[in-house]
Design a protein around this motif. Structure first.
Motif, mmCIF file in Angstrom:
data_model
loop_
_atom_site.group_PDB
_atom_site.id
_atom_site.type_symbol
_atom_site.label_atom_id
_atom_site.label_comp_id
_atom_site.label_asym_id
_atom_site.label_seq_id
_atom_site.Cartn_x
_atom_site.Cartn_y
_atom_site.Cartn_z
ATOM 1 N N ALA A 120 3.015 -5.470 5.184
ATOM 2 C CA ALA A 120 3.369 -4.507 4.146
ATOM 3 C C ALA A 120 2.137 -3.670 3.852
ATOM 4 O O ALA A 120 1.020 -4.009 4.244
ATOM 5 N N GLN A 121 2.335 -2.569 3.161
ATOM 6 C CA GLN A 121 1.244 -1.632 2.857
ATOM 7 C C GLN A 121 0.976 -1.678 1.359
ATOM 8 O O GLN A 121 1.902 -1.637 0.549
ATOM 9 N N THR B 248 8.560 -8.742 4.063
ATOM 10 C CA THR B 248 8.991 -7.464 4.632
ATOM 11 C C THR B 248 8.153 -6.355 4.012
ATOM 12 O O THR B 248 7.328 -6.598 3.127
ATOM 13 N N GLU B 249 8.374 -5.147 4.455
ATOM 14 C CA GLU B 249 7.643 -4.008 3.913
ATOM 15 C C GLU B 249 7.977 -3.764 2.449
ATOM 16 O O GLU B 249 7.251 -3.061 1.753
ATOM 17 N N ASP B 250 9.072 -4.337 1.975
ATOM 18 C CA ASP B 250 9.505 -4.105 0.598
ATOM 19 C C ASP B 250 9.287 -5.310 -0.321
ATOM 20 O O ASP B 250 9.576 -5.237 -1.510
ATOM 21 N N ALA C 112 5.805 2.363 2.794
ATOM 22 C CA ALA C 112 4.989 2.365 3.999
ATOM 23 C C ALA C 112 4.872 3.767 4.607
ATOM 24 O O ALA C 112 5.866 4.460 4.782
ATOM 25 N N SER C 113 3.648 4.174 4.881
ATOM 26 C CA SER C 113 3.404 5.450 5.564
ATOM 27 C C SER C 113 2.634 5.252 6.863
ATOM 28 O O SER C 113 2.511 6.166 7.659
ATOM 29 N N LEU C 114 2.128 4.034 7.058
ATOM 30 C CA LEU C 114 1.398 3.717 8.281
ATOM 31 C C LEU C 114 2.341 3.045 9.280
ATOM 32 O O LEU C 114 3.148 2.195 8.908
#
Length: 221
Positions: free
Chosen positions: A131-132, A164-166, A188-190
């Motif tokens: 995740a970011q 997860t990313e969220d 996420a932008s990467l």
């Protein structure tokens, strides 16, 4: 209401309490309640991150909020590690000095247990992923670990575990078994993976190690 809490733990947690306009949501103070097995639980959140600390020697007669004024923070910073915040009605008492209107009811504090439960349950049942996160929040998490005692470790470290990313990430620190954190991710932008500029470097390195030449690119039909 009566309470006795480790002042350094409360001060460390307060770094993640919401400041300013979100006071109406009840996030502008540190929250504390009794632990069912003894001691007290100290919580602070700004809506994006949560820190939960177990003060094994603490006591809380009813869910409470602690608002650390600048004067009280200054006094705690100058005190020893075992100094405790106690109460006299709505006033906090620290090392014999009364600090007016620093103690309140914790009934308005959000249901933090639900957020923690979701994050922990996800970690148990789903595959882990990346995740970011906000870089400033990550730096704050490092500082939090140090403030809660991790700085005394010979090799202090921090661990982020996400699903997860969220999903919110579980934060753990070496030398800090009495606390953990939850950090919510950014959108996420990467893109996960090695950057395109690195691929030729890796290909050249592989050719040097194996003696094989890189395969020529096929022309499009």
């Amino acid at each position: 209401m009566k309470l006795s809490l480790n002042a350094k733990m409360v001060l460390a947690a307060s770094a993640w309490a919401m400041k300013g306009t979100d006071a109406i949501r009840g996030l502008d103070a540190v929250f504390a309640h009794a632990h069912p097995k003894g001691g007290a639980v100290i919580i602070a959140t700004d809506g994006y991150r949560i820190v939960v600390v177990h003060d094994g020697a603490g006591t809380v007669s009813a869910p409470s909020s602690i608002n650390l004024t600048p004067a009280l923070k200054k006094a705690i910073k100058a005190a020893g590690d075992d100094a405790a915040i106690t109460t006299d009605g709505a006033h906090a008492v620290f090392e014999g000095v009364h600090y007016p209107e620093c103690i309140g009811s914790g009934a308005h504090f959000p249901t933090y247990r639900r957020v923690v439960k979701i994050a922990i349950d996800d970690l148990k049942t789903q595959a882990r992923a990346s995740a970011q996160f906000n870089l400033r929040y990550v730096a704050d998490a490092v500082a939090m670990g140090k403030a809660l005692g991790g700085a005394s470790e010979p090799y202090p470290s921090i661990r982020f575990t996400s699903v997860t990313e969220d999903s919110g990430a579980l934060i753990q620190w070496t030398g800090v078994p009495h606390a953990f954190g939850i950090l919510m991710p950014m959108r996420a932008s990467l893109v996960v993976g090695v950057p395109n500029w690195m691929r030729p470097v890796m290909t050249a390195a592989e050719a040097k190690i194996t003696g094989r030449k890189p395969s020529p690119k096929r022309k499009a039909a």
